[in-house]
Motif scaffolding. Structure first.
Motif, mmCIF file in Angstrom:
data_model
loop_
_atom_site.group_PDB
_atom_site.id
_atom_site.type_symbol
_atom_site.label_atom_id
_atom_site.label_comp_id
_atom_site.label_asym_id
_atom_site.label_seq_id
_atom_site.Cartn_x
_atom_site.Cartn_y
_atom_site.Cartn_z
ATOM 1 N N ARG A 363 0.905 -1.612 0.180
ATOM 2 C CA ARG A 363 0.173 -0.511 0.145
ATOM 3 C C ARG A 363 0.916 1.097 -0.011
ATOM 4 O O ARG A 363 1.958 1.076 0.069
ATOM 5 C CB ARG A 363 -0.782 0.208 1.621
ATOM 6 N N VAL A 364 -0.102 2.480 0.028
ATOM 7 C CA VAL A 364 1.274 3.617 0.262
ATOM 8 C C VAL A 364 0.428 4.615 1.316
ATOM 9 O O VAL A 364 -1.221 4.684 1.774
ATOM 10 C CB VAL A 364 1.036 4.818 -1.380
ATOM 11 N N VAL A 365 0.413 5.485 2.042
ATOM 12 C CA VAL A 365 0.780 5.605 3.082
ATOM 13 C C VAL A 365 1.021 7.620 3.037
ATOM 14 O O VAL A 365 1.921 7.164 2.874
ATOM 15 C CB VAL A 365 0.784 5.110 4.397
ATOM 16 N N PRO A 366 -0.324 8.542 3.234
ATOM 17 C CA PRO A 366 0.295 9.181 3.412
ATOM 18 C C PRO A 366 1.018 9.794 4.283
ATOM 19 O O PRO A 366 0.997 9.708 5.463
ATOM 20 C CB PRO A 366 -1.471 9.959 2.848
ATOM 21 N N LEU A 367 2.346 10.848 4.531
ATOM 22 C CA LEU A 367 2.943 11.220 5.226
ATOM 23 C C LEU A 367 1.767 12.977 5.583
ATOM 24 O O LEU A 367 2.180 13.793 4.542
ATOM 25 C CB LEU A 367 4.095 11.937 4.710
ATOM 26 N N THR A 368 1.431 12.964 7.019
ATOM 27 C CA THR A 368 0.930 14.270 7.205
ATOM 28 C C THR A 368 1.930 15.358 8.081
ATOM 29 O O THR A 368 2.242 14.957 9.507
ATOM 30 C CB THR A 368 -0.158 13.181 8.498
ATOM 31 N N ASP A 369 2.374 16.156 7.222
ATOM 32 C CA ASP A 369 3.117 17.156 8.227
ATOM 33 C C ASP A 369 2.468 17.980 9.037
ATOM 34 O O ASP A 369 0.898 18.252 8.983
ATOM 35 C CB ASP A 369 2.992 18.289 6.805
ATOM 36 N N GLY A 370 2.668 17.956 10.769
ATOM 37 C CA GLY A 370 2.102 18.856 11.282
ATOM 38 C C GLY A 370 1.893 18.062 12.538
ATOM 39 O O GLY A 370 1.907 18.405 13.723
ATOM 40 N N ALA A 371 1.807 16.268 11.785
ATOM 41 C CA ALA A 371 0.644 15.559 12.704
ATOM 42 C C ALA A 371 1.735 15.603 14.092
ATOM 43 O O ALA A 371 3.071 14.898 14.129
ATOM 44 C CB ALA A 371 0.812 14.435 12.005
ATOM 45 N N TYR A 372 1.490 15.957 15.197
ATOM 46 C CA TYR A 372 2.446 15.869 16.669
ATOM 47 C C TYR A 372 3.349 16.706 15.951
ATOM 48 O O TYR A 372 5.029 16.608 16.761
ATOM 49 C CB TYR A 372 2.367 14.060 17.006
ATOM 50 N N GLY A 373 3.288 17.348 15.410
ATOM 51 C CA GLY A 373 4.970 18.030 15.157
ATOM 52 C C GLY A 373 5.575 17.498 14.354
ATOM 53 O O GLY A 373 6.686 17.780 13.473
#
Length: 477
Positions: A363-373
């Motif tokens: 699969r591919v998993v998005p990288l969430t900028d700013g999540a928990y810093g």
């Protein structure tokens, strides 16, 4: 044993003089190539069904010996001469010692030889005595397969018939070398046979888990003869496993037990099994507890104190914001960090020899900028400076360092109820709390889904990745 025929229409392997055999190895497995004398074109290729050279050479030698003994192209041979040959073959099948690899291989070999004998009988110009010998040879091979399953009685009877006398003392010492009816069939031995057959069909990481599970079950069952086991034995096993294990762990062990026992019944090692219906209810306690949101935030705060080029910072951060398995992260390469539809993702795949737990794990998993810093820009700079692999440690060291960091930072207990894998549970809980649709959550975590199917590499990939990215943003709020 698989036999591939090449340009030998009308020719039978059992009636053909053979040139010097040729061995070769392909994809780890050994093969034997046989060619009739007097021709450079026609040949037979036999898969020896093993990756071990010594086992392959032993099996190859025995195949050639058996083929030579079964040559039925001499119309002058009397029944007495043919019977003597058959008796020798039957006795060898009865007394031959086997290891786990050869038990599996010879069952297939005998199958193929039986088919060749039938072809010889149907097509070859044979005398009555030769046809009689071919028929008896097939009986021998069928009985030899029974002997591989621990039932030597039929083969003993054939030897006595062909010799004209009871087998007597000479045969007896050899019987202890096979899986026979007088020997207890323990779970340790049975699972060993199962793993020998399956080892070329599963990933190395999966086989390690199989071995570990089977060892735990074997330690409890000990010397119990499974040919005589009862329901009470299986209930007792469950109770013993529950003494020092969580319910979910016991369920996994019982699932492995059922897999091996079903295989044993289907392959003739056991007549029946009493392992069904032992598992605990679906809400059995998980062997891994999720980290709380405060713990997750504390861990991410710790990562920000590490240098930007410290691999531990990014391995821990990716565990938090993607919920990926530790081995999935360890294998990431520079090429696996990319954009899909304008969204930065990590691509979990089997390229370049990487492994994955199941096909649904790809699969591919998005990288969430700013999540928990999480600092996406700093991570991409780390990726750019990396060589081919983002993380270079081996599996054991990689896991040890990261789990050690979690214990040190969060002051975790040593009972392994909270480990790096707990980050997957934390993300799953956050997705559930945010009421993310189950199909989207499963696509992010790499679980099998019966409700939706994503085409993450096709024309609709940008839409699906965008949907996952939005779901993660909501979960991290």
């Amino acid at each position: 044993m698989t036999i591939n025929h090449h340009s030998l229409t009308g020719t039978n392997l059992l009636q053909t003089a053979l040139a010097k055999p040729y061995h070769y190895r392909r994809s780890g497995r050994y093969y034997l190539r046989l060619r009739p004398q007097g021709t450079a074109k026609g040949f037979y290729t036999l898969s020896l069904r093993t990756t071990d050279k010594a086992t392959a050479m032993t099996i190859s030698k025995d195949i050639l010996k058996t083929l030579a003994a079964f040559h039925l192209d001499n119309p002058e041979a009397t029944w007495d001469e043919l019977r003597e040959r058959l008796a020798d073959i039957a006795e060898e099948c009865l007394t031959m010692a086997h290891g786990d690899d050869s038990l599996v291989a010879y069952e297939m070999i005998y199958d193929e030889l039986r088919l060749s004998l039938r072809e010889a009988s149907a097509k070859g110009p044979m005398t009555i005595d030769q046809q009689r010998a071919a028929s008896k040879a097939e009986d021998i091979l069928e009985a030899a397969q029974e002997r591989l399953k621990g039932r030597p009685g039929k083969l003993i009877g054939i030897v006595e018939e062909l010799r004209g006398v009871p087998c007597g003392t000479p045969v007896a010492p050899y019987l202890s070398l096979s899986v026979n009816a007088s020997k207890a069939l323990t779970f340790e031995h049975l699972s060993g046979l199962y793993m020998a057959e399956q080892k070329d069909n599963v990933q190395a990481s999966t086989m390690r888990d199989v071995k570990s599970s089977c060892a735990a079950i074997s330690a409890v069952l000990g010397g119990l003869d499974l040919k005589e086991h009862t329901r009470a034995d299986m209930v007792g096993l469950k109770a013993k496993l529950l003494e020092d294990r969580k319910g979910s762990t016991v369920n996994k062990l019982l699932t492995r037990l059922s897999t091996v026992m079903d295989w044993a019944v289907h392959n003739g090692y056991l007549d029946k099994s009493f392992d069904k219906g032992l598992k605990l209810s679906k809400d059995a306690d998980s062997s891994r507890e999720a980290l709380s949101q405060d713990q997750v935030q504390a861990l991410m705060d710790h990562t920000k104190t590490l240098q930007a080029d410290a691999w531990q910072r990014w391995a821990l951060s990716l565990g938090v914001i993607t919920g990926s398995r530790i081995e999935e992260l360890r294998q990431l390469t520079k090429a696996d960090v990319k954009q899909v539809g304008g969204v930065w993702v990590i691509d979990i795949n089997r390229n370049d020899g990487k492994t994955a737990k199941t096909k649904h794990s790809l699969r591919v998993v998005p990288l969430t900028d700013g999540a928990y810093g999480f600092d996406l820009k700093a991570f991409l700079e780390f990726v750019e400076k990396s060589d081919t692999r983002l993380f270079t440690l081996g599996a054991g060291q990689f896991s040890g360092v990261l789990n050690g960091a979690l214990r040190d930072v969060l002051k975790l207990k040593t009972d392994r109820t909270q480990t790096f894998h707990s980050l997957r549970h934390s993300l799953a809980g956050a997705l559930k709390a945010a009421e993310v649709p189950v199909g989207t959550a499963e696509a992010i975590l790499g679980h099998s889904s019966g409700s939706i199917s994503y085409d993450l590499y096709g024309a609709g990939s940008a839409v699906e990745v965008g949907r996952m990215a939005e779901a993660l943003k909501v979960a991290f709020q």
